[in-house]
Scaffold this active site. Sequence first.
Site, short mmCIF file in Angstrom:
data_model
loop_
_atom_site.label_atom_id
_atom_site.label_comp_id
_atom_site.label_asym_id
_atom_site.label_seq_id
_atom_site.Cartn_x
_atom_site.Cartn_y
_atom_site.Cartn_z
N GLY A 41 0.84 -1.20 0.00
CA GLY A 41 0.00 0.00 0.00
C GLY A 41 0.87 1.23 0.00
N CYS A 65 5.18 -6.31 1.53
CA CYS A 65 5.57 -4.91 1.67
C CYS A 65 4.83 -4.26 2.84
CB CYS A 65 5.35 -4.19 0.33
SG CYS A 65 6.30 -2.67 0.21
N TYR A 66 3.88 -3.35 2.59
CA TYR A 66 3.15 -2.74 3.71
C TYR A 66 2.52 -3.82 4.60
CZ TYR A 66 -0.17 0.26 6.18
OH TYR A 66 -0.87 0.93 7.14
N HIS A 122 8.07 -7.73 -4.11
CA HIS A 122 6.74 -7.98 -4.68
C HIS A 122 6.77 -9.24 -5.56
CE1 HIS A 122 4.63 -4.34 -3.37
NE2 HIS A 122 5.85 -3.85 -3.33
N GLU A 134 4.36 -10.60 -6.99
CA GLU A 134 3.25 -10.61 -7.95
C GLU A 134 3.58 -9.94 -9.28
OE1 GLU A 134 3.53 -8.92 -5.18
OE2 GLU A 134 2.58 -6.95 -5.22
N ASP A 147 -18.32 -11.89 -23.18
CA ASP A 147 -18.81 -12.06 -21.81
C ASP A 147 -20.30 -12.36 -21.78
OD1 ASP A 147 -16.25 -11.21 -21.45
OD2 ASP A 147 -16.80 -9.18 -20.87
N LYS A 199 -11.05 -12.24 -17.58
CA LYS A 199 -11.42 -12.47 -18.98
C LYS A 199 -10.91 -13.81 -19.52
CE LYS A 199 -13.12 -10.27 -22.63
NZ LYS A 199 -14.23 -9.28 -22.53
#
Length: 522
Positions: free
Chosen positions: A64, A91-92, A178, A180, A236, A378
């Site tokens: 964050g 992290c945060y 991180h 990710e 969709d 998606k």
Amino acid sequence: MTPPAPPRPRTATEWIAILDFGSQYTQLIARRIREARVFCEILPPDAVDRLGDERLRGIVLSGGPASIYDRAAPELPPDVLARQVPVLGICYGMHLLARELGGRVRPAEREREYGPAVLEVETRGVFDGLDARLDVWMSHGDVVDRPPPGGRVLARSPTVACAAFEIPGRGIYGFQFHPEVVHTPRGGEILERFLGNVCGCARNWEMGTFVADSLAAIREHAGDRDALCAVSGGVDSSVAAALVGRAIGERLHPIFVDHGLHRDLDDVRRMLDLLEESTGARVNWVDASDRFLHLLRGVTDPERKRRIIGETFIRVFETEAKKVGVVDLLVQGTLYPDVIESSVGHHAAARIKTHHNVGGLPERMHLELLEPLRDLFKDEVRQVGEELGLPRDLVYRHPFPGPGLAVRVLGEITDDRLRKLRGADRIFRDLLRETGLYDETWQAFPVLLPVRSVGVMGDGRTYEEAIVLRAVTSRDGMTADWARLPHDFLAECSRRIINEVGGINRVAYDITSKPPGTIEWE
Ligand code: XMP
């Protein structure tokens, strides 16, 4: 009356909660976890009631923008540690965990790191089987000075002594880096180890099970009620219609509303034919273009355009529902990114734009929403489409936004400006298909700008509007890069658009990724 909370087929046998402390990377954490075949949801930190679910296997605390020393910095909700499931703080999130458990966090002096770094692994654990030195991405202002009592340092970086810690036996982990982001190439594998070895996830989230479970959940929810389904010819809504159609058969009434903002009605007709062939459902075609275009006259603000379109859609559906008889449900192909980006009920993420099938809906509506794809990205929807046997042409079409060309004609929407955009769109799309570049891009379209520029054609001066071509590569539309289309190809697009579409004298190419841009211009 506010619309009832949309029913969600809860198809996962296990899931991970991601508490979002406002990081720009939170959606990427969700992506990586889904890729590891574990269902997950992003929640605001105060959604502690959701953590009581017995299928919860672990909690990830995102990063964050705040420092834990800021006065209004978000706190660690006490329920997180009380749940007795593994927790990973990134992290945060790591700083919150470390401080809560008695470690020491302090503002970095020379250890601030923004960008690539090399992680030196000291203790294997979640790094098992990976190299001792790993490329990672760092972005932080505070550091963990001392891990909590009972904890041990797993890795360091050249500047940070505690770049990852673990509390053995408690399943608590903190990462300063991180895992990710793509700049941490082995990050997905590190998360997989956390999910499999620490959280004990079976990693069985797959679309075949999703379909089977969704069918049961939709039947249960719908009971003997009839449902209207808004289809647009896009991926969709087609997948949503096919799924619900399979669950409730003839009680599903697909309806296509022509809002006068489609790029090419013949193309839509072809897609709806494919849908009818593969599902056996008949699509009711309603021409409401005059109504939409009348209401949009003179409107230039993007959010107002979206709201008018969302509201008008619902009113048209309500009218059509009365014609069918008693219809209570409205099926929509809303996806998870629509929900995240409209940030409905979520305070940490900033609202980017109101996707018309989520936040753009009116407060008062007489149809209950059924959104069976609301938890999916998606690419997952495309897999569901394949599971349901929908044709490739339909499943792998480029996405097209619900508000249609309204958000691509910047400024006022007039018949003449729609004509210009449609002309450019046809040329761009034909050339992409002819050259095979259509399948290499995730989405590609022209945008009409509300500016004029001076040009020269023949011997005369022109003063006309400009088209911007936008083409992106992406996996799910949450992040995107501009497509490196060949220069000669772009030159041909420009030449043809200027020669063939009256009123356009300039073509530009958009080289902005997402973030910082969004894919659409409005
Ligand atoms: P943005 O512009 O937010 O777009 O980066 C991400 C993807 O979503 C599509 N999009 C929409 N789809 N209703 C939709 O059904 C909407 O209101 C909407 N707005 C954007 C966009 O085309 C891209 O694929």
